[in-house]
Design a protein around this motif. Sequence first.
Motif, short mmCIF file in Angstrom:
data_model
loop_
_atom_site.label_atom_id
_atom_site.label_comp_id
_atom_site.label_asym_id
_atom_site.label_seq_id
_atom_site.Cartn_x
_atom_site.Cartn_y
_atom_site.Cartn_z
N ALA A 1 -1.88 15.81 -0.56
CA ALA A 1 -3.18 15.10 -0.17
C ALA A 1 -3.23 14.40 -1.77
O ALA A 1 -3.71 13.21 -1.89
N ARG A 2 -3.26 15.11 -2.79
CA ARG A 2 -3.58 14.65 -4.06
C ARG A 2 -2.45 13.79 -4.46
O ARG A 2 -2.75 12.74 -5.30
N PHE A 3 -1.11 14.13 -4.12
CA PHE A 3 0.04 13.22 -4.54
C PHE A 3 -0.22 11.92 -3.77
O PHE A 3 -0.03 10.76 -4.30
N GLU A 4 -0.60 12.04 -2.55
CA GLU A 4 -0.72 10.74 -1.78
C GLU A 4 -2.03 9.93 -2.30
O GLU A 4 -1.82 8.35 -2.21
N MET A 5 -3.04 10.48 -2.88
CA MET A 5 -4.10 9.67 -3.48
C MET A 5 -3.66 9.16 -4.52
O MET A 5 -4.07 8.05 -4.83
N ALA A 6 -2.84 9.71 -5.28
CA ALA A 6 -2.12 9.08 -6.60
C ALA A 6 -1.15 7.88 -6.09
O ALA A 6 -1.50 6.99 -6.86
N GLY B 1 -7.84 1.56 2.45
CA GLY B 1 -8.59 2.57 3.38
C GLY B 1 -8.06 3.82 3.14
O GLY B 1 -8.93 5.08 3.39
N ALA B 2 -6.83 4.08 2.86
CA ALA B 2 -6.33 5.77 2.98
C ALA B 2 -7.20 6.29 1.45
O ALA B 2 -7.76 7.62 1.50
N LEU B 3 -7.31 5.51 0.36
CA LEU B 3 -7.99 5.98 -0.99
C LEU B 3 -9.47 6.24 -0.54
O LEU B 3 -10.17 7.16 -0.91
N ARG B 4 -10.03 5.20 0.34
CA ARG B 4 -11.54 5.27 0.66
C ARG B 4 -11.69 6.68 1.33
O ARG B 4 -12.65 7.63 0.99
N ARG C 1 -4.41 10.46 5.65
CA ARG C 1 -2.91 10.66 5.70
C ARG C 1 -2.44 9.51 6.87
O ARG C 1 -1.48 8.84 6.63
N ALA C 2 -3.10 9.37 7.98
CA ALA C 2 -2.60 8.36 8.81
C ALA C 2 -2.60 6.84 8.32
O ALA C 2 -1.71 6.09 8.46
N LEU C 3 -3.54 6.60 7.45
CA LEU C 3 -3.90 5.29 6.79
C LEU C 3 -2.56 5.14 5.64
O LEU C 3 -2.24 4.09 5.55
N PHE C 4 -2.50 6.20 5.02
CA PHE C 4 -1.43 6.22 4.04
C PHE C 4 0.05 6.11 4.64
O PHE C 4 0.69 5.19 4.34
N VAL C 5 0.32 6.54 5.58
CA VAL C 5 1.54 6.40 6.37
C VAL C 5 1.85 4.96 6.84
O VAL C 5 2.91 4.58 7.10
N SER C 6 0.37 4.48 7.19
CA SER C 6 0.64 3.05 7.80
C SER C 6 0.56 2.15 6.58
O SER C 6 0.31 0.84 6.91
N SER C 7 0.81 2.41 5.29
CA SER C 7 0.63 1.64 4.11
C SER C 7 -0.77 0.81 4.03
O SER C 7 -0.73 -0.13 3.17
#
Length: 176
Positions: free
Chosen positions: A117-122, A100-103, A90-96
């Motif tokens: 989390a599933r939506f952010e992974m998509a 890394g977030a996908l990993r 989530r932190a990596l996703f928020v920082s774009s």
Amino acid sequence: EFSEPFIGDVSEAALELARVELNAQQAEIARLERLDRERETKVEAERAARRKTPLSSAMLKTLDEIPKADETSTSTVEEPRSQFPLRVARALFVSSDYVGALRQFRAVPAEEMTFRARFEMARCLEETNASDEAIKELDALIAAAGESEAFWRARAESLKRIIESSRNIRALNRDR
């Protein structure tokens, strides 16, 4: 015949007003001259920053071309595992940092994956140009959300439509 001006015509208030106006004009001239000097100083500093120094020239001459990595080799680096991969993701996703977030999302156990989390992974999959995989993830989210999680279902459906229309637009542009 030439007559001498009569000083009595000018009041002291008019003289004081003229003095104030003169002082204001002098202050404005001084301010404009200071701004002009500051602009010239800034321009000169920018020019100086672009000039090569003997030290920078010597350092540039020592640089060799950086070798390229062999694209067929696989990495043997073991990435550290987090105790809280969902938080890290989530932190990596928020920082774009979508790669890394996908990993990190992929390291989260399936039972801990929330709808968010599933939506952010998509979204990470979409951002990393894995639209087919993103659509599969969104389809799974839509099926799992059902009517109980209408908010996440609606978001997933919207994102899926966006990804599909983007893919269609790209296909049309390629055909031209």
